[in-house]
Structures are given as C-alpha cells and as structure tokens.
Design a protein around this motif. Sequence first.
Motif, PDB file in Angstrom:
ATOM      1  N   GLU A 248      34.523  29.287  21.612  1.00 16.57           N
ATOM      2  CA  GLU A 248      34.416  29.968  20.817  1.00 16.57           C
ATOM      3  C   GLU A 248      36.000  30.152  20.879  1.00 16.57           C
ATOM      4  N   GLN A 249      36.517  30.669  21.893  1.00 14.22           N
ATOM      5  CA  GLN A 249      38.054  30.772  22.693  1.00 14.22           C
ATOM      6  C   GLN A 249      38.521  29.894  23.373  1.00 14.22           C
ATOM      7  N   GLY A 279      40.024  33.216  29.256  1.00 17.53           N
ATOM      8  CA  GLY A 279      40.083  33.443  28.329  1.00 17.53           C
ATOM      9  C   GLY A 279      42.127  32.604  27.718  1.00 17.53           C
ATOM     10  N   THR A 280      41.721  33.238  26.298  1.00 21.27           N
ATOM     11  CA  THR A 280      42.834  33.076  25.350  1.00 21.27           C
ATOM     12  C   THR A 280      42.749  34.454  24.583  1.00 21.27           C
ATOM     13  N   ALA A 310      48.509  31.263  21.414  1.00 21.85           N
ATOM     14  CA  ALA A 310      48.196  32.282  21.902  1.00 21.85           C
ATOM     15  C   ALA A 310      48.056  32.076  23.416  1.00 21.85           C
ATOM     16  N   PRO A 311      48.154  33.459  23.846  1.00 20.23           N
ATOM     17  CA  PRO A 311      48.290  33.392  25.141  1.00 20.23           C
ATOM     18  C   PRO A 311      47.146  32.981  25.957  1.00 20.23           C
ATOM     19  N   VAL A 312      46.738  32.043  27.595  1.00 18.64           N
ATOM     20  CA  VAL A 312      45.321  31.222  28.317  1.00 18.64           C
ATOM     21  C   VAL A 312      46.031  32.784  29.376  1.00 18.64           C
ATOM     22  N   TRP A 313      44.926  32.815  30.170  1.00 20.67           N
ATOM     23  CA  TRP A 313      44.624  33.306  31.070  1.00 20.67           C
ATOM     24  C   TRP A 313      43.550  33.436  31.932  1.00 20.67           C
ATOM     25  N   ILE A 314      43.906  33.837  33.395  1.00 21.59           N
ATOM     26  CA  ILE A 314      42.603  34.124  34.578  1.00 21.59           C
ATOM     27  C   ILE A 314      42.720  35.137  34.437  1.00 21.59           C
ATOM     28  N   ARG A 315      41.879  35.619  34.959  1.00 23.68           N
ATOM     29  CA  ARG A 315      40.959  37.227  36.008  1.00 23.68           C
ATOM     30  C   ARG A 315      41.047  36.779  37.042  1.00 23.68           C
ATOM     31  N   ILE A 316      41.169  37.270  38.253  1.00 24.79           N
ATOM     32  CA  ILE A 316      41.082  36.918  39.819  1.00 24.79           C
ATOM     33  C   ILE A 316      40.886  38.553  40.751  1.00 24.79           C
TER      34      ILE A 316
END
Length: 318
Positions: A248-249, A279-280, A310-316
């Motif tokens: 959905e994102q 996510g975004t 929209a921003p697009v990101w990852i978490r590490i």
Amino acid sequence: MLLGTWNLENLYRPGGKFGPKDKAAYEAKLASLAATIKALNPSVLGVQEVGDPEALADLAGMLEGTWHTTLSEHADERGIRVGFLSSLPVFVVADENRFPAPLRPVQGDDTGKPADRAGRGMLAVTVTTRAFFFDVAVCHLKSKLLSYPGGRFQPRDEGERARFGAYALYRRSAEAALLRSVADRLLKGDGRHHDVVVLGDLNDEVSAATTQILLGPPGSEIGTPGFEHPDKGDAQRLWNTAPLIPAEQRYSRIHAGRRELIDHVLVSRSFLSLVTEAGTGVPGTAATALPSVGDEDPAGRRNAPGSDHAPVWIRIER
C-alpha cells in the motif's frame, strides 16, 4: 539508522525564474519539507532538484542538530542538481556526468546534436559512522516528462511525441550506464564485502529497462526462489529494496492519477543483510498523500509547498 532519497521539487530561493514567487511561499515550502525530514530522522538523505545551494542550507538550518550539505557540481539547464543532507560526516569520492567509454554520445533532439553527458551529475560519498563506513551514490536520471522545441510540453503531432520519447529514453539509458559504472567502482569487485547504496530519482519503475540496467547480473532478486541461494553473481549485483516496501506504500509519485514508484534504493549484498525495513513517506504512516501531476511545465508548481514526490527509505541495523 535510516537512509533515504527524496526529490525536493524545485528547491530554489524566491525571486528567480523557477523559485517561489515570494518569501511567504518559500517559507511555507521549507516548513513542509523540514517537517517531513524531522519525522523521517534520516542519517543520510539523498536529495534531488536542489536549484540553489543556499536553499538546501536554509532547509538544513531548520533541522535540529548538526547537518552537512553536499552537492554535485554538475547541474542541468535549470540549475538543479543532486546532493546529500546528512547528520553524519561524509566525503566525496565521485561526481561525474560524462558517459563511460566506449559508450558513444546519444541523440538529444531533432537537430541531431549529440549528448555525451548526463543532465545532472552522479554524486558518490563515503559515510563514516562510529561502527563502520559505507558508500552511497545519488542520482536523478532523465525525466519521462517530454519537452519540445520552443519550451513546449505538448507535441505538434504523434511523430514528434515518439521521437522525443526515444531521445529521452536514449539519455536515461546512457545515464543508467554511467550510474552503474560509478557503482562498479564503489563495489570494488565484490559487493559481498563492500557496503554500497545507490539511490535517487530513477524516473522509471522497478521493471523498466533503465532501472534493470543498474542491477547487474540477473537472478536472486528479492522475492524470487534464487534469493536464498548465493552465487558468484552476488559479487556484482545490486538489489532493489522496493519489494520490501509494504504494497500500500509502494509508490513515490502520482502521475495522471496513477501511483508510480520511480524513486529507488538499491544495495550491495553485504548491505542488504543490514536492511530491516523499507518504506515510503514517513515511517509509521500508511499511504502518503501526494498531488497528481501531469505532463505540464514543472515550473507550474513553483509556489506549491512540500514536494510532488514521497521520500523512499530503508532502515538498517548493524
């Protein structure tokens, strides 16, 4: 740690040809952008469409703590360029715009004038943390939005539309090859042992041919049977983290009412093992509210707050 990419859309100070018409509109845009960045809380954010370096500095000044701004020296005809906004120290390792040899110049318009370089530079930095360091490259590939002679954004006929669509594709493909050559140097021959991130506005979706150019050897994509089976191709591959984004994102722009994911984060094999989430928009929220844009002059939104991406990101975690 959160890493991301965001097209800031027409980030100029007011008063110029492309920036907001007045101080009030400019301050409203900065406030909207800053609110999103504060909610993201990124350690490194690759940014696109920075028209005035001073405007990025203004934005950084609205954030809490110490922020570093790093920009490519290669801007396009509107003066926009890519860069980084980071709370971690970085140093530049590449800033390139010439197509890699032996790739030849490509046709850019009906005059036949060849283009031998990207419209905007590809900027790469090394990011240093207390625990480790990694390399990040940011890009903004040629837009699918077509422009025509005389400043038109609508073609005279379908033949002209087809030709200029081909010219844009030539340029975006060559730019993808340049970005891949930068990534190859960062991978140092083996992405299983070197932490590399390639991110930015690719101006096309996951399955597009230009996006696929960046991946390297086929196979092992996230969600495929080959993903759990390492092979020698892993040394050169990059993995698009798009499949990790909740369905959905999974969009970063709305074009003519259709959701598209055209901003991407790709990682090397070693860095992929650190990714815990993608996510975004803002973490913890559902779908992002974005304006629907069409095939019109991008300056038409010069006074709009926020961004049409929209921003697009990852978490590490390490």
